[in-house]
Enzyme design. Structure first.
Site, mmCIF file in Angstrom:
data_model
loop_
_atom_site.group_PDB
_atom_site.id
_atom_site.type_symbol
_atom_site.label_atom_id
_atom_site.label_comp_id
_atom_site.label_asym_id
_atom_site.label_seq_id
_atom_site.Cartn_x
_atom_site.Cartn_y
_atom_site.Cartn_z
ATOM 1 C CE LYS A 266 -7.015 9.435 3.551
ATOM 2 N NZ LYS A 266 -7.784 9.255 2.310
ATOM 3 N NE ARG A 340 -12.505 17.487 -2.723
ATOM 4 C CZ ARG A 340 -13.081 16.490 -3.383
ATOM 5 N NH1 ARG A 340 -14.298 16.624 -3.865
ATOM 6 N NH2 ARG A 340 -12.451 15.352 -3.578
HETATM 7 N N1 BES Z 1 -5.207 12.632 0.284
HETATM 8 C C1 BES Z 1 -6.318 11.961 -0.268
HETATM 9 C C2 BES Z 1 -6.092 11.489 -1.696
HETATM 10 C C3 BES Z 1 -5.025 10.458 -1.896
HETATM 11 C C4 BES Z 1 -5.343 9.124 -1.956
HETATM 12 C C5 BES Z 1 -3.713 10.838 -2.073
HETATM 13 C C6 BES Z 1 -4.372 8.179 -2.164
HETATM 14 C C7 BES Z 1 -2.727 9.889 -2.283
HETATM 15 C C8 BES Z 1 -3.043 8.568 -2.330
HETATM 16 C C9 BES Z 1 -7.536 12.873 -0.270
HETATM 17 O O1 BES Z 1 -7.581 13.815 0.736
HETATM 18 C C10 BES Z 1 -8.730 12.023 -0.122
HETATM 19 O O2 BES Z 1 -8.866 11.427 0.897
HETATM 20 N N2 BES Z 1 -9.554 11.982 -1.145
HETATM 21 C C11 BES Z 1 -10.725 11.185 -1.119
HETATM 22 C C12 BES Z 1 -11.857 11.997 -1.667
HETATM 23 C C13 BES Z 1 -13.197 11.382 -1.472
HETATM 24 C C14 BES Z 1 -13.545 11.372 -0.017
HETATM 25 C C15 BES Z 1 -14.211 12.176 -2.245
HETATM 26 C C16 BES Z 1 -10.470 9.964 -1.990
HETATM 27 O O3 BES Z 1 -9.793 10.079 -2.998
HETATM 28 O O4 BES Z 1 -10.905 8.880 -1.601
HETATM 29 MN MN MN Z 2 -8.471 13.033 2.509
#
Ligand code: BES
Ligand code: MN
Ligand code: ZN
Length: 490
Positions: A266, A340
């Protein structure tokens, strides 16, 4: 754990008011009528309340607004808080009004003259819910909140309801603490330990360690934790307060104690917020605590996948293919779509082991749900209209926002992989829905299932009705009510 304000309910004692210390709260409806407690406070303060009303102050107050009279003459109390709330206020309104008082609660405590209001317990619950702050990681003297004393006309009649409300508040605080904790303190091991500690409340707790998870074939869950020094675990909490042999409701939570994204790292900005990525597991643990505390008459099992998503030379790479406990293979296109993967195996395990009557999973799953619904509503995805209706009703009654989202074959098609049974991501469009479609592939036939994407509601950057900014504990109240409605009759 952050202990909620101690709350006691006693019979109204007008003669005690002059000597009450701390704050006194008086409730007044839009009609400006003073109840017996307010009349006494008015008399003791030489007509201050009457003057306030005569000045038209109530006219621009709405339910839940408070006007404070500081250092009033004639009283030992430091302040009189005049709360605008109707006598007949319904649950959520009474709670939110209470929360306005909770915001003012300090270490000297508060006496609330609640003899007239029809829902004093909700008022009390609102006070307790709002009077939260996470101070475990601060040094120095932290201000603990003082006692809340509700003066009502028939205390005995509401004590049972009050006990249940206290159990809910404690569950919510337990969740908020877990969500607030930084990841160097709340490791997978520490999380499992806090869950294990709930054995003393009568829950049956089992913690599955990595070797066990391997022998169960949980390749999806385990691949998420490969880059971390913290061991991956699954914690199982059983509360069997219902009839023996009745299939339980299963609650499954995503417990990613920190989500760096893994190799699909990230961006730095805001990454610190990913300490809340165990929010789903936090809610499951909080609900189980509430059920145990109030000795719920239903069978519920909570399962959480505890894992940390870190990059390292051992971490899962984009393009790796892993095998789930179900047996399906998954091509990990993006290691940041890890939630997931966690849920897939824990959900499968829940179904294989407990043959539940229904299964609900909770996860801070996608950023896309925040784009769609903001911080007001969690996303609800389900294959079952009855379960959804019952849940939405429960959430509304508790004042917790939830909104149903669509699902369908076309979204599922986005998960097709060239080399495995599926990919772990679709494209950007409908990102929360393709995530839900991924989960649905791990739901067994005829299993009523609901997925709650709580990424937008688990922790927020501004105050909410029930909580100061930060962890909200969203969902503990709604799920507790769902259990009551669904499993305990009335
Ligand atoms: N934990 C994150 C989602 C999230 C984002 C929770 C902001 C709380 C606040 C999740 O694991 C994630 O990173 N999701 C990605 C999915 C994508 C890579 C398909 C996302 O939402 O960007
Ligand atoms: Mn994630
Ligand atoms: Zn995540």
């Amino acid at each position: 754990m952050t202990t909620p304000a101690s709350t006691q309910i006693i019979e109204i004692d007008l003669d005690a008011l002059a000597d009450v210390t701390g704050r006194i709260a008086v409730l007044i409806g839009k009609d400006g009528k003073l109840d017996s407690g307010a009349r006494r406070v008015n008399k003791l303060t030489k007509g201050a309340l009457a003057r306030m009303i005569e000045a038209g102050t109530l006219e621009d107050m709405k339910s839940g607004d408070v006007k404070t009279l500081a250092w009033p003459t004639g009283l030992k109390a430091e302040a009189v808080d005049i709360l605008c709330v109707e006598r007949g206020a319904k649950e959520v309104e009474a709670r939110k009004a209470g929360a306005s008082l909770g915001k003012l609660l300090d270490k000297k405590g508060m006496t609330v003259l609640a003899a007239q209001i029809r829902r004093p317990v909700d008022l009390m619950m609102g006070i307790a819910l709002r009077a939260y702050s996470f101070t475990a990681r601060k040094t120095g003297d932290q201000k603990a909140v003082g006692e809340v004393t509700l003066m009502v006309s028939k205390p005995d009649e509401i004590e049972v309801e009050a006990e249940a409300a206290r159990a809910v508040v404690e569950g919510v605080f337990f969740t908020r603490d877990l969500v607030s904790e930084p990841a160097n303190h709340l490791t997978t091991t520490e999380f499992a330990k806090r869950i294990k500690d709930m054995e003393k409340l009568g829950l049956k707790i089992t913690v599955l360690e990595e070797d066990k998870l391997e022998s169960l074939g949980m390749g999806c869950l385990l691949c998420v934790g490969l880059g971390s020094a913290s061991p991956t675990k699954v914690a199982v909490m059983e509360w069997m307060g219902g009839a023996k042999g009745d299939a339980p409701l299963a609650l499954v939570g995503k417990g990613v104690v920190f989500d760096t994204g893994g190799i699909s790292l990230k961006p730095a900005a805001g990454m610190e917020d990913m300490t809340m990525d165990m929010g789903g597991a936090g809610v499951v643990a909080g609900v189980m605590r509430t059920l145990a505390l109030r000795k719920a008459k239903g069978n519920v099992v909570g399962l959480v996948g505890l894992v940390e998503n870190m990059p390292s030379e051992r971490a899962t790479r984009p393009g790796d293919v892993v095998t789930s406990m179900k047996g399906d293979t998954v091509e990990v296109i993006n290691t940041d779509a890890e939630g997931r993967l966690v849920l897939a195996d824990v959900m499968w395990y829940a179904q294989e082991n407990y043959k539940p009557r229904a299964m609900i999973d909770l996860a801070t799953l996608t950023g896309a749900i925040i784009v769609g619904l903001g911080h007001e509503n969690a996303g609800v995805f389900s294959n079952d209209d009855t379960l959804t209706r019952d849940f939405l009703k429960a959430a509304e009654a508790e004042g917790e926002g939830a909104w149903r989202m669509p699902m369908g074959q076309a979204y599922d098609d986005e998960l097709k992989s060239q080399i495995a049974d599926m990919k772990n991501v679709g494209g950007r469009p409908g990102g929360s829905i393709t995530a839900a479609q991924f989960l649905k592939r791990f739901v067994q036939e005829d299993m009523p299932w609901m997925h709650l994407d709580i990424a937008g509601v688990a922790s927020v950057k501004s105050d909410t009705a029930y909580a100061p900014k930060g962890a909200t504990g969203w969902g503990v109240m709604a799920l507790n009510r769902l259990v009551a409605d669904m499993l305990e009759g009335d």
